[in-house]
Design a protein around this motif. Structure first.
Motif, short mmCIF file in Angstrom:
data_model
loop_
_atom_site.label_atom_id
_atom_site.label_comp_id
_atom_site.label_asym_id
_atom_site.label_seq_id
_atom_site.Cartn_x
_atom_site.Cartn_y
_atom_site.Cartn_z
N ILE A 38 0.84 -1.21 0.00
CA ILE A 38 0.00 0.00 0.00
C ILE A 38 0.87 1.25 0.00
CG2 ILE A 38 -1.58 1.33 1.46
CD1 ILE A 38 -3.05 -1.26 1.98
N ILE A 39 1.92 1.24 0.83
CA ILE A 39 2.79 2.42 0.87
C ILE A 39 3.50 2.62 -0.45
CG2 ILE A 39 4.85 3.40 1.96
CD1 ILE A 39 3.90 2.09 4.56
N PHE A 73 1.18 3.99 -3.00
CA PHE A 73 0.96 5.42 -2.74
C PHE A 73 2.08 6.24 -3.36
CE2 PHE A 73 1.45 9.15 0.05
CZ PHE A 73 0.19 9.69 -0.05
N LEU A 120 1.90 8.89 -6.40
CA LEU A 120 2.30 10.27 -6.11
C LEU A 120 3.32 10.76 -7.13
CD1 LEU A 120 1.43 12.11 -3.74
CD2 LEU A 120 3.64 11.67 -2.74
N ILE A 148 -5.00 12.01 -8.52
CA ILE A 148 -5.85 10.99 -9.13
C ILE A 148 -5.13 9.65 -9.30
CG2 ILE A 148 -7.35 12.63 -10.29
CD1 ILE A 148 -5.90 12.07 -12.86
N THR A 158 -2.66 8.62 -7.46
CA THR A 158 -2.44 8.10 -6.12
C THR A 158 -3.68 7.36 -5.62
OG1 THR A 158 -1.30 10.19 -5.82
CG2 THR A 158 -1.46 8.78 -3.91
N THR A 159 -4.83 7.98 -5.78
CA THR A 159 -6.07 7.37 -5.31
C THR A 159 -6.33 6.06 -6.05
OG1 THR A 159 -6.85 9.64 -5.16
CG2 THR A 159 -8.44 7.92 -4.70
N LEU A 211 -3.94 3.33 -4.92
CA LEU A 211 -4.23 2.86 -3.56
C LEU A 211 -5.42 1.91 -3.58
CD1 LEU A 211 -3.99 5.88 -1.13
CD2 LEU A 211 -2.86 3.70 -0.94
N ILE A 212 -6.47 2.30 -4.31
CA ILE A 212 -7.66 1.46 -4.34
C ILE A 212 -7.33 0.11 -4.97
CG2 ILE A 212 -9.90 1.24 -5.51
CD1 ILE A 212 -10.34 4.19 -4.81
N TYR A 235 -5.31 -1.98 -2.48
CA TYR A 235 -6.08 -2.48 -1.34
C TYR A 235 -7.01 -3.61 -1.75
CZ TYR A 235 -8.88 -2.50 2.86
OH TYR A 235 -9.51 -2.88 4.01
N TYR A 236 -7.60 -3.53 -2.93
CA TYR A 236 -8.57 -4.55 -3.34
C TYR A 236 -7.93 -5.70 -4.11
CZ TYR A 236 -12.21 -1.66 -1.49
OH TYR A 236 -12.98 -0.94 -0.63
N LEU A 241 -4.09 2.14 7.60
CA LEU A 241 -3.09 2.73 6.71
C LEU A 241 -3.71 3.12 5.38
CD1 LEU A 241 0.03 3.20 6.41
CD2 LEU A 241 0.05 1.05 5.17
N PHE A 242 -4.52 2.18 4.84
CA PHE A 242 -5.18 2.43 3.55
C PHE A 242 -6.07 3.67 3.63
CE2 PHE A 242 -9.16 1.67 1.15
CZ PHE A 242 -8.66 1.88 -0.12
N LEU A 281 -4.00 6.94 3.91
CA LEU A 281 -3.39 7.36 2.64
C LEU A 281 -4.45 7.75 1.63
CD1 LEU A 281 -0.50 4.77 2.28
CD2 LEU A 281 -0.36 7.13 2.97
N LEU A 282 -5.60 7.04 1.66
CA LEU A 282 -6.68 7.36 0.72
C LEU A 282 -7.20 8.76 0.99
CD1 LEU A 282 -8.37 5.95 -1.54
CD2 LEU A 282 -10.13 5.66 0.19
N SER A 329 -4.81 11.25 -0.46
CA SER A 329 -4.84 11.36 -1.92
C SER A 329 -6.14 12.00 -2.40
CB SER A 329 -4.64 9.99 -2.55
OG SER A 329 -5.67 9.13 -2.16
N LEU A 330 -7.26 11.68 -1.70
CA LEU A 330 -8.52 12.31 -2.10
C LEU A 330 -8.48 13.81 -1.85
CD1 LEU A 330 -11.29 9.78 -1.07
CD2 LEU A 330 -10.75 10.61 -3.34
N THR A 363 -6.70 15.34 -4.61
CA THR A 363 -7.52 15.38 -5.82
C THR A 363 -8.52 16.52 -5.75
OG1 THR A 363 -7.36 12.99 -5.83
CG2 THR A 363 -8.97 13.96 -7.30
#
Lengths: 168, 275
Positions: free
Chosen positions: A54-55, A58, A62, A73, A75-76, A79-80, A83-84, B16-17, B20-21, B24-25, B28
């Motif tokens: 995850i880090i 990120f 970034l 955008i 980064t998000t 991350l998603i 995580y999934y 953590l997720f 960080l989310l 980042s949001l 954005t």
């Protein structure tokens, strides 16, 4: 143990460099851009610990945002996806994925392909929604997601085959 | 206490997720909010340096077109120079209204994006060269954008191909004003909105920058009218403008500082204080 870490650091830098130098300058039809840098998240070892992934995702996002002036955008989206990723593994390979040693850079089976497809779709859809940030662009978002997904998958598969260690 | 620690340990990945989310949001949303420059931008020494290195290689590919453009501009300036009646008092060739020659910074585009809705350019001159936020950027063909953020050596520019950019523009012939926006679709066209119905508009008319903003001097080329729409609800025209510039292929640009800018800004600030 250490070789995995080194391979991943190398992959991180190489994919980012490839993305920024080559793929960011590819604009099919003016708006389709392949984003194979997410291969880093896709190819990350299955059983290694999650916080590191995850880090590092990120950081990956970034750096992409820094280079493309896009706020947060990438980064998000990264991350998603990071995580999934375990849920995608479960979906594509079945519940017992943790006990198998899946190496994605072997031959391309339907399971592997569906995993890559899902990962790319999730990443791109998040990315383009956040990029447009307006409901009026919904058709545009869907078209961009669809076309960019196709090109990203093609470039991902090409890269996987290129870096595949030759054996036998 | 023990349970709190247990909870944190158990859900460490999720926490953590989420942390960080949210960062980042935040980045954005901050980048999408109007009139606020972004925290993360390519005007820093790392990305600027990398882009400059890449550009130093790729600029060879565009050398021919760049040379052609410079030759055409040279020819235009020469023609102005030779056609002046009295050759003893040579007029400055590029005398834009309100701009002194030393208010122009010559710069180079080292990164250009045009495939998303909010496009930015990166230039290789920054605050060391006197570039500041809200300066106008043009080239020989027309306007390009407005400076957003600067670092000592680099700066980012909000391209006119940015759905958030709004630039005051007018029809050259009739002096009717409108504001220049982009609908995010075609890189060759921008839109001039809020043009009153009274205005006489015809296909092919030239659009130039208006004198209402202090960012651009009056009368810099933008493009020609390509299509005319009428907005049913508001009784205004929406015009599709074909740009003179090819925004997908930019080389050298000029950053201009309007002479009157500080004066006008101070005046407007004073007015607000008085109210």
């Amino acid at each position: 143990m250490n070789s995995t870490l080194l391979v991943n650091i190398f992959r991180f830098i190489l994919l980012l460099a490839l993305q920024i130098i080559i793929f960011n300058n590819m604009n099919f039809l003016g708006f389709i851009m392949p984003l194979p840098y997410i291969l880093f998240i896709i190819l990350y070892p299955v059983n290694s610990n999650k916080p590191t992934l995850i880090i590092s995702s990120f950081l990956l996002g970034l750096i992409m945002d820094l280079f493309s002036n896009s706020g947060g955008i990438h980064t998000t989206a990264c991350l998603i996806l990071a995580y999934y990723r375990p849920y995608l593994f479960k979906f594509a390979f079945g519940v017992s994925y943790e006990y198998q040693t899946i190496k994605l850079n072997e031959s391309l089976t339907p399971e592997r392909f569906s995993f890559i497809l899902l990962a790319v779709v999730i990443h791109h859809f998040t990315l383009f929604i956040l990029e447009a940030f307006q409901v009026t662009f919904i058709l545009d978002i869907l078209i961009r997601t669809l076309l960019s997904t196709i090109f990203t998958i093609i470039s991902c598969i090409i890269i996987i085959y290129l870096i595949k260690p030759n054996k036998r | 206490m023990q349970q709190i620690f247990n909870f944190i340990f158990k859900n460490s990945t999720r926490i953590l997720f989420l942390l960080l989310l949210s960062i980042s949001l935040l980045l954005t949303i901050q980048s999408h909010s109007y009139h606020k420059s972004r925290i993360i931008s390519s005007a820093n020494f790392l990305t600027g340096g990398v882009y400059e290195k890449i550009n130093s290689i790729t600029e060879y590919l565009n050398l021919k077109e760049e040379n052609d453009a410079l030759a055409i501009e040279n020819a235009r300036l020469k023609s102005i120079l030779f056609n002046t009646k009295d050759t003893t008092t040579i007029k400055k060739p590029d005398n834009l209204k309100g701009v002194l020659p030393d208010d122009i910074v010559v710069s180079k585009v080292i990164h250009n994006s045009y495939n998303v809705h909010e496009n930015f350019l990166t230039l290789n001159s920054g605050s060391n060269d006197g570039v500041k936020t809200d300066m106008g950027v043009i080239n020989s063909l027309g306007i390009i954008g407005i400076v957003d953020r600067t670092s000592p050596k680099y700066s980012t520019v909000v391209s006119i191909l940015n759905t958030k950019s709004q630039i005051n523009a007018k029809i050259k012939k009739s002096n009717h004003f409108g504001s220049l926006t982009w609908n995010g679709k075609n890189t060759g066209f921008v839109q001039l909105v809020d043009v009153p119905r009274l205005a006489e508009v015809r296909k092919g008319d030239t659009i130039v920058t208006g004198g209402q903003s202090v960012i651009f001097p009056e009368g810099i080329n933008i493009g020609t009218i390509y299509k005319i729409y009428k907005e049913e609800e508001t009784n205004y025209y929406v015009l599709d403008i074909k740009l003179f510039n090819d925004m997908t292929n930019l080389g050298h640009v000029y950053i201009i500082k309007s002479k009157d800018r500080d004066e006008v800004n101070n005046l407007e600030k004073g007015n607000i204080k008085d109210e």
